[in-house]
Design an enzyme around this catalytic site. Structure first.
Site, short mmCIF file in Angstrom:
data_model
loop_
_atom_site.label_atom_id
_atom_site.label_comp_id
_atom_site.label_asym_id
_atom_site.label_seq_id
_atom_site.Cartn_x
_atom_site.Cartn_y
_atom_site.Cartn_z
N ASN A 1 49.79 42.11 39.08
CA ASN A 1 49.70 43.55 39.37
C ASN A 1 50.46 43.85 40.67
O ASN A 1 51.03 42.96 41.28
CB ASN A 1 48.24 43.97 39.48
CG ASN A 1 47.50 43.12 40.49
OD1 ASN A 1 47.82 43.13 41.66
ND2 ASN A 1 46.52 42.36 40.02
N ASP B 1 41.52 41.08 35.44
CA ASP B 1 40.27 41.03 34.66
C ASP B 1 40.38 40.05 33.50
O ASP B 1 39.39 39.55 33.01
CB ASP B 1 39.96 42.44 34.12
CG ASP B 1 39.53 43.37 35.25
OD1 ASP B 1 38.81 42.91 36.15
OD2 ASP B 1 39.96 44.55 35.25
N LYS C 1 58.08 26.38 28.30
CA LYS C 1 58.54 27.77 28.37
C LYS C 1 58.61 28.34 26.94
O LYS C 1 59.19 27.71 26.05
CB LYS C 1 59.92 27.78 29.02
CG LYS C 1 60.41 29.16 29.32
CD LYS C 1 61.74 29.12 30.04
CE LYS C 1 62.34 30.49 30.05
NZ LYS C 1 63.78 30.48 30.04
N ILE D 1 34.37 38.09 40.45
CA ILE D 1 34.03 37.35 41.67
C ILE D 1 33.01 38.12 42.50
O ILE D 1 31.99 37.58 42.94
CB ILE D 1 35.31 37.08 42.50
CG1 ILE D 1 36.35 36.34 41.65
CG2 ILE D 1 34.98 36.29 43.77
CD1 ILE D 1 37.74 36.26 42.27
N PHE E 1 35.95 47.07 46.30
CA PHE E 1 36.91 48.16 46.23
C PHE E 1 36.90 48.72 44.81
O PHE E 1 36.68 47.98 43.85
CB PHE E 1 38.33 47.68 46.56
CG PHE E 1 38.65 47.78 48.02
CD1 PHE E 1 38.12 46.86 48.91
CD2 PHE E 1 39.44 48.81 48.51
CE1 PHE E 1 38.39 46.95 50.27
CE2 PHE E 1 39.72 48.91 49.86
CZ PHE E 1 39.19 47.99 50.74
N LYS F 1 30.34 51.49 39.72
CA LYS F 1 30.70 50.11 40.12
C LYS F 1 29.70 49.57 41.14
O LYS F 1 29.33 48.40 41.10
CB LYS F 1 32.12 50.09 40.71
CG LYS F 1 33.09 49.37 39.80
CD LYS F 1 34.52 49.61 40.16
CE LYS F 1 35.27 49.91 38.86
NZ LYS F 1 36.67 50.18 39.09
N LYS G 1 27.83 46.30 39.90
CA LYS G 1 28.12 45.02 40.58
C LYS G 1 27.06 44.68 41.63
O LYS G 1 27.07 43.61 42.19
CB LYS G 1 29.49 45.07 41.24
CG LYS G 1 30.62 45.38 40.24
CD LYS G 1 31.97 44.90 40.71
CE LYS G 1 33.02 45.33 39.70
NZ LYS G 1 34.26 44.58 39.78
N1 CTP Z 1 36.75 42.18 41.26
C1 CTP Z 1 36.41 40.84 41.33
N2 CTP Z 1 36.64 40.04 40.25
C2 CTP Z 1 37.20 40.52 39.12
C3 CTP Z 1 37.56 41.89 39.06
C4 CTP Z 1 37.32 42.70 40.16
O1 CTP Z 1 35.91 40.39 42.36
N3 CTP Z 1 37.40 39.72 38.10
C5 CTP Z 1 36.46 43.04 42.43
C6 CTP Z 1 37.67 43.62 43.13
O2 CTP Z 1 38.09 42.78 44.19
C7 CTP Z 1 37.12 44.94 43.64
C8 CTP Z 1 36.09 45.34 42.62
O3 CTP Z 1 35.75 44.13 41.94
O4 CTP Z 1 36.44 44.78 44.87
C9 CTP Z 1 36.52 46.40 41.64
O5 CTP Z 1 37.61 46.02 40.91
P1 CTP Z 1 38.33 47.05 39.85
O6 CTP Z 1 39.48 46.33 39.22
O7 CTP Z 1 38.62 48.34 40.48
O8 CTP Z 1 37.21 47.30 38.84
P2 CTP Z 1 36.78 46.46 37.62
O9 CTP Z 1 35.45 45.91 37.92
O10 CTP Z 1 37.82 45.47 37.26
O11 CTP Z 1 36.65 47.56 36.50
P3 CTP Z 1 37.81 48.42 35.75
O12 CTP Z 1 39.05 47.58 35.75
O13 CTP Z 1 37.23 48.60 34.43
O14 CTP Z 1 37.98 49.68 36.54
#
Ligand code: CTP
Length: 400
Positions: free
Chosen positions: A210, A279, A289, A307, A323, A337, A341
């Site tokens: 990303n 995710d 490859k 995490i 975040f 969230k 979480k």
């Molecule tokens: N995060 C994490 N581990 C993951 C995904 C996200 O620790 N596998 C943490 C990110 O570091 C951030 C928070 O979760 O602090 C929110 O991440 P975000 O991508 O905005 O939300 P998601 O939980 O992934 O939900 P969505 O993508 O559906 O918005």
């Protein structure tokens, strides 16, 4: 507040080839929140253009002690009084010798005599000149007068020599200036921060990732260090320099980041999950490859562990901050969230606006806890980070 927020810094640039790094020093100081004005000596002007310094500092560059117009807009005494810190970087052998004698034959040396501000100098010269006994004596004298010396580095020099005398790195010069203003908001506390993006391998050369630059996480790292915290960073893919004062653990994938966090989480007081963690990851990573044999291909993805949510489930958990990067229904999604979480606070980023959030230099966020939502107005990521840390300290470590 910490870092160099609202601090006024005069950067003196004297005649050394390393003057070409001066615009970068201005940047690094600004990144930490400083307002920078530059004085360039005649020698300095031989190596760096006033125009670049002016464009980057966003302030008129000062050079001439006898320029009537410049003196009318901001005279040498005014500049000397304006400064919280004067940094001479690079400091040439001649400028250092002049400081020792208290000479005032140009604008920079006059300002040095006229200021009550803290003075720091970053010498830069040929290794033989730096090793000369006159130089050692001069630096000893300046040190005894309370001037901070930012030691030069060792390595290849522009003249072809190898040795001690290279200008310290701009980021280190800015960090040492910031150390003058270190607070004790988080003193004795341990902070763990994840930052950057993760990379999920498809085959030996390709991955899914990303746009995360790591800028916000690094700004938080600076802010925590300035506030006196022992700071550990778990760093994914970033496009900025590492903060040398932190303990750094570099990882690639979300799974590696998970493992690294779990290994470090014991005894942490604060966990800030700033990383843009993928995710999903490809279910199968090809050993070789992948060849473009077909007109289309499908990659099956499986979920990565969350995490932040996993840390929030730990029996003995630190204060956990997540975040939320959102494009719509911002506050509602961020609150969801927070609950899902089970973290202590969520920092909400509106990533639909290109000038703030992912990869941008500025940010505007909301800090959301169970009881309240506070807006932190648009500013540089460093200033926003410092405000976040102030608020976290007030909410969780120092509640009134
Ligand atoms: N995060 C994490 N581990 C993951 C995904 C996200 O620790 N596998 C943490 C990110 O570091 C951030 C928070 O979760 O602090 C929110 O991440 P975000 O991508 O905005 O939300 P998601 O939980 O992934 O939900 P969505 O993508 O559906 O918005």
């Amino acid at each position: 507040m910490s870092g160099l927020t609202n601090k006024r810094i005069v950067l003196g640039v004297s005649g050394s080839i390393a003057a070409y790094k001066a615009p970068d020093i201005v940047r690094r100081l600004q990144d930490l929140g400083a307002d920078v004005r530059v004085i360039v000596t005649d020698g300095g002007r031989e190596f760096v253009s006033e125009r670049s310094l002016q464009t980057i500092s966003k302030n008129k560059v000062h050079n001439n002690l006898w320029d009537k117009e410049a003196e009318l807009s901001m005279g040498h005494i005014e500049i000397a009084k304006w400064a919280d810190v004067v940094i001479i970087a690079p400091a040439s052998a001649n400028t250092i010798a002049k400081l020792c004698h208290g000479r005032a034959d140009d604008l920079l040396s006059t300002v040095i005599l006229a200021t009550e501000a803290k003075i720091m100098i970053a010498p830069a010269m040929n290794q033989q000149m730096f090793a000369a006994s006159a130089m050692k004596d001069n630096l000893g004298l300046l040190k005894a007068r309370g001037i901070d010396i930012i030691n030069p580095g060792f390595g290849d020099q522009a003249c072809g020599d190898v040795g001690e005398g290279r200008l310290a790195e701009p980021i280190d010069i800015a960090s040492q200036a910031a150390e003058l203003f270190t607070s004790s908001l988080l003193s004795g506390k341990k902070v763990l921060i994840t930052l950057g993006g993760t990379r999920e391998a498809i085959d030996p050369v390709r991955f899914i990732s990303n746009h995360s630059s790591g800028k916000m996480g690094m700004a938080l790292a600076h802010a925590c260090i300035q506030a006196g915290a022992k700071t550990t960073l778990i760093v994914g893919s970033i496009s900025i320099e590492l903060e040398k004062r932190a303990e750094i653990i570099q990882v690639i994938s979300a799974e590696e980041m998970y493992q690294a966090v779990m290994k470090q989480i014991d005894n942490q007081d604060l966990f800030i999950s700033c990383a843009a963690v993928a995710d999903f990851r490809p279910k199968k990573v090809s050993k070789n490859k992948i060849k473009k044999d077909n007109q289309s291909m499908t990659i099956e993805l499986i979920r990565n562990r969350d995490i932040l949510a996993s840390v929030c489930q730990l029996k003995k958990k630190p204060i956990c901050i997540g975040f939320a990067a959102e494009t719509e229904n911002h506050i509602i999604n961020a609150n969801n969230k927070l609950i899902k979480k089970q973290c202590d606070a969520i920092i909400l980023n509106d990533i639909s606006q290109t000038e703030i959030g992912l990869n941008a230099d500025e940010n505007e966020v909301h800090l959301i806890t169970k009881n309240r939502t506070e807006k932190i107005e648009k500013n540089t990521k460093q200033i926003v980070a410092e405000k976040i840390i102030d608020k976290l300290v007030n909410n969780f470590f120092n509640p009134s």
